[in-house]
Design a protein around this motif. Structure first.
Motif, PDB file in Angstrom:
ATOM      1  N   ALA A  32     -24.701  35.668   1.652  1.00  0.00           N
ATOM      2  CA  ALA A  32     -25.739  36.348   0.695  1.00  0.00           C
ATOM      3  C   ALA A  32     -25.464  35.845  -1.044  1.00  0.00           C
ATOM      4  O   ALA A  32     -25.567  36.021  -1.829  1.00  0.00           O
ATOM      5  N   VAL A  33     -23.318  36.764  -0.664  1.00  0.00           N
ATOM      6  CA  VAL A  33     -22.951  37.030  -2.499  1.00  0.00           C
ATOM      7  C   VAL A  33     -22.686  35.346  -2.787  1.00  0.00           C
ATOM      8  O   VAL A  33     -23.186  35.227  -4.062  1.00  0.00           O
ATOM      9  N   VAL A  34     -22.906  34.263  -2.331  1.00  0.00           N
ATOM     10  CA  VAL A  34     -22.322  32.969  -2.352  1.00  0.00           C
ATOM     11  C   VAL A  34     -23.890  32.661  -3.164  1.00  0.00           C
ATOM     12  O   VAL A  34     -24.339  31.658  -4.170  1.00  0.00           O
ATOM     13  N   LEU A  48     -24.475  43.357  -4.180  1.00  0.00           N
ATOM     14  CA  LEU A  48     -23.724  43.199  -3.243  1.00  0.00           C
ATOM     15  C   LEU A  48     -22.363  43.788  -3.333  1.00  0.00           C
ATOM     16  O   LEU A  48     -21.230  43.741  -2.526  1.00  0.00           O
ATOM     17  N   SER A  49     -22.039  44.100  -4.641  1.00  0.00           N
ATOM     18  CA  SER A  49     -20.686  43.983  -4.999  1.00  0.00           C
ATOM     19  C   SER A  49     -20.068  45.252  -4.364  1.00  0.00           C
ATOM     20  O   SER A  49     -19.701  45.644  -4.622  1.00  0.00           O
ATOM     21  N   SER A  50     -21.226  45.989  -3.122  1.00  0.00           N
ATOM     22  CA  SER A  50     -20.233  47.348  -3.426  1.00  0.00           C
ATOM     23  C   SER A  50     -21.325  47.173  -1.676  1.00  0.00           C
ATOM     24  O   SER A  50     -20.629  47.858  -0.800  1.00  0.00           O
ATOM     25  N   THR A  51     -21.700  46.685  -1.279  1.00  0.00           N
ATOM     26  CA  THR A  51     -22.558  46.120   0.565  1.00  0.00           C
ATOM     27  C   THR A  51     -22.248  45.242   1.529  1.00  0.00           C
ATOM     28  O   THR A  51     -22.258  45.135   2.343  1.00  0.00           O
ATOM     29  N   ALA A  52     -21.887  43.844   0.623  1.00  0.00           N
ATOM     30  CA  ALA A  52     -20.857  43.037   1.071  1.00  0.00           C
ATOM     31  C   ALA A  52     -20.098  43.129   1.917  1.00  0.00           C
ATOM     32  O   ALA A  52     -19.757  43.892   2.363  1.00  0.00           O
ATOM     33  N   ALA A  53     -20.056  42.088   3.452  1.00  0.00           N
ATOM     34  CA  ALA A  53     -19.659  41.941   4.574  1.00  0.00           C
ATOM     35  C   ALA A  53     -17.913  42.384   4.535  1.00  0.00           C
ATOM     36  O   ALA A  53     -17.902  43.475   5.144  1.00  0.00           O
ATOM     37  N   THR A  54     -17.586  41.385   3.445  1.00  0.00           N
ATOM     38  CA  THR A  54     -15.883  41.537   3.190  1.00  0.00           C
ATOM     39  C   THR A  54     -15.728  42.301   2.231  1.00  0.00           C
ATOM     40  O   THR A  54     -16.243  41.771   0.901  1.00  0.00           O
ATOM     41  N   ALA A  55     -14.049  42.796   1.090  1.00  0.00           N
ATOM     42  CA  ALA A  55     -13.672  43.371   0.780  1.00  0.00           C
ATOM     43  C   ALA A  55     -13.746  41.845  -0.270  1.00  0.00           C
ATOM     44  O   ALA A  55     -13.869  41.864  -1.447  1.00  0.00           O
ATOM     45  N   GLN A  56     -13.206  40.456  -0.024  1.00  0.00           N
ATOM     46  CA  GLN A  56     -13.807  38.970  -0.620  1.00  0.00           C
ATOM     47  C   GLN A  56     -15.012  39.458  -1.251  1.00  0.00           C
ATOM     48  O   GLN A  56     -14.877  38.780  -2.155  1.00  0.00           O
ATOM     49  N   SER A  59     -15.244  41.519  -3.661  1.00  0.00           N
ATOM     50  CA  SER A  59     -15.490  41.540  -5.288  1.00  0.00           C
ATOM     51  C   SER A  59     -15.142  40.256  -5.770  1.00  0.00           C
ATOM     52  O   SER A  59     -15.655  39.705  -6.968  1.00  0.00           O
ATOM     53  N   LEU A  60     -16.184  39.394  -4.758  1.00  0.00           N
ATOM     54  CA  LEU A  60     -16.362  37.521  -5.332  1.00  0.00           C
ATOM     55  C   LEU A  60     -17.860  38.445  -6.620  1.00  0.00           C
ATOM     56  O   LEU A  60     -17.706  37.659  -7.582  1.00  0.00           O
ATOM     57  N   ALA A  61     -18.723  39.293  -5.687  1.00  0.00           N
ATOM     58  CA  ALA A  61     -20.192  39.954  -6.108  1.00  0.00           C
ATOM     59  C   ALA A  61     -19.873  40.566  -7.792  1.00  0.00           C
ATOM     60  O   ALA A  61     -20.532  40.308  -8.424  1.00  0.00           O
TER      61      ALA A  61
END
Length: 437
Positions: A32-34, A48-56, A59-61
């Motif tokens: 979703a962040v992409v 997504l900056s706090s809820t996305a699945a991975t740390a990367q 960070s991308l968000a």
């Protein structure tokens, strides 16, 4: 009038972006962040900056948000490690694209091209056709040094309005005076071929193609002016798109020789103030504490590469609509994305034949017309009539926006201000008169 780069073959919606990315990545799900980063979805990126699945991905968000907020150094510090991490190829490619958009804004053209090229190598489908044009521009400009500004103090220039209502100011380009259009929607300044030749603008070897609102792809060159004088400011090493003279002529005899784009305007200082009342004036590098800091209601602007986006509120819409601030557009228009983001706009829409006027001609096509719509920007409301909505086949930008804010908005009121530090677009309240610097 659309003089600047508009690619007619774009990924016009999040759905098309997803389909393209999935085609490249086989059966892998697109994070979703992409999608949020590709569509400048501020609300999704914040979540997504706090809820996305991975740390990367988180960070991308966060990095994409920093880039949109014009915090380039912080954005680079967050995004660069992602490109060197063990994240998925698609996440790394998206980080590279976000970095490229920061680099082009900072006039680091070689770094911009390298970042785009790295993204293509990771995932060719991660770059839309419009961004491929940006990549080609940065490749052509790879050896060009950043623009340099010399100025002793804040300054001002008188504004005149031309026959279609656009802002013009006197400038000198390599010693030749022009009444240049001020165009916040132009990613690069633009000059006609004859004017470039007269001023002996240094031409780069590579020829490129530029998309226009008239859907005609035009041959263009890139040139570098040794010196541009803008009031008391002197800028050296200024990049220009050089178009054929015929492409700078429009219906009814209207023509333009020079356009001053966003890079020059941003270089002039953190704040620009446009005074509409009395003697119209453009003031640049307005000092802190002047009206720009008192008329708004907080940050309401973003920067997507070299495109200034305004968060516009429409009654009934859940989230503000990202619309490009485009002083080169006489009127405000909506893109087809707007009716998806704010379906309430369709309540009174009528079918209508629309005309797109751009470098190279005029195109007529079917679209929608909104008889009345109210927009809120900061603390000001703007009641507009007969606002066109362009269909998906005529998307007005190479990235996801909901429309353009044109001169029929910014001419209302006594003055208006762009603050690139606080990322705020502010308008005077009714009856308020600017004090200037």
């Amino acid at each position: 009038m659309r003089l600047h780069r508009r690619d007619s073959a774009i990924l016009a919606s999040a759905v098309l972006i997803i389909l393209t990315l999935r085609g490249v990545c086989a059966s892998a799900a697109v994070p979703a962040v992409v999608v949020a980063a590709n569509t400048n979805d501020l609300t999704a990126l914040q979540t997504l900056s706090s809820t996305a699945a991975t740390a990367q991905q988180r960070s991308l968000a966060a990095g994409a948000l920093l880039a949109l907020r014009n915090e380039d150094a912080k954005a680079t510090a967050v995004l660069l490690p992602i490109t060197r991490s063990a994240a998925s190829r698609l996440v790394r490619a998206t980080a590279d694209v976000a970095l490229a958009e920061v680099y082009v804004r900072d006039q680091r053209y070689r770094a911009c091209y390298s970042a785009f090229r790295a993204a293509v190598q990771l995932s060719a489908g991660a770059i839309s056709p419009g961004k491929r044009q940006d990549m080609a521009d940065c490749q052509a400009l790879a050896e060009v040094k950043p623009m340099h500004l010399t100025r002793e103090q804040p300054g001002s220039l008188p504004i005149t309005r031309d026959s279609v209502g656009l802002i013009r100011v006197p400038v000198e380009i390599d010693g030749r005076r022009h009444e240049a259009v001020v165009d916040t929607g132009a990613g690069f300044s633009t000059i006609s071929a004859s004017a470039a030749a007269s001023a002996r603008v240094r031409m780069l070897r590579q020829s490129l193609r530029v998309g226009t609102a008239s859907k005609r792809a035009l041959a263009m060159r890139l040139g570098v002016a040794r010196q541009v004088r803008f009031g008391n400011a002197t800028l050296t090493n200024v990049v220009f798109i050089v178009l054929p003279d015929s492409a700078m002529r429009f219906p009814d005899g209207y023509h333009v020789n020079a356009v001053i784009g966003l890079p020059v305007l941003m270089a002039l200082g953190r704040r620009l103030e446009f005074v509409n009342s009395g003697a119209p004036t453009l003031l640049y590098d307005v000092p802190p504490g002047k009206p720009a800091g008192r008329a708004g209601s907080g940050s309401n602007m973003l920067l997507s590469g070299l495109a200034p986006l305004v968060l516009v509120h429409v009654p009934g819409a859940l989230n503000p609509l990202p619309m490009e601030l485009d002083t080169g557009a006489p009127s405000t228009v909506f893109d087809h994305n707007a009716v998806a983001d704010a379906p309430i706009l369709l309540a009174h829409a009528k079918r209508h034949v629309l005309q797109a006027v751009g470098a190279g001609g005029v195109v007529s096509e079917g679209g929608l017309l909104l008889p009345e719509v109210t927009l809120t920007i900061g603390e000001r409301q703007f009641a507009l009539k007969n606002v066109p909505v362009y269909p998906a086949a005529s998307a007005i930008s190479s990235y996801h926006i909901d429309g353009l804010i044109g001169q029929n908005v910014v001419r209302q009121g006594a003055w208006w201000v762009i603050d690139f530090k606080t990322m705020t677009l502010a308008f005077a309240k009714q009856g308020h008169v600017s004090h200037g610097p």
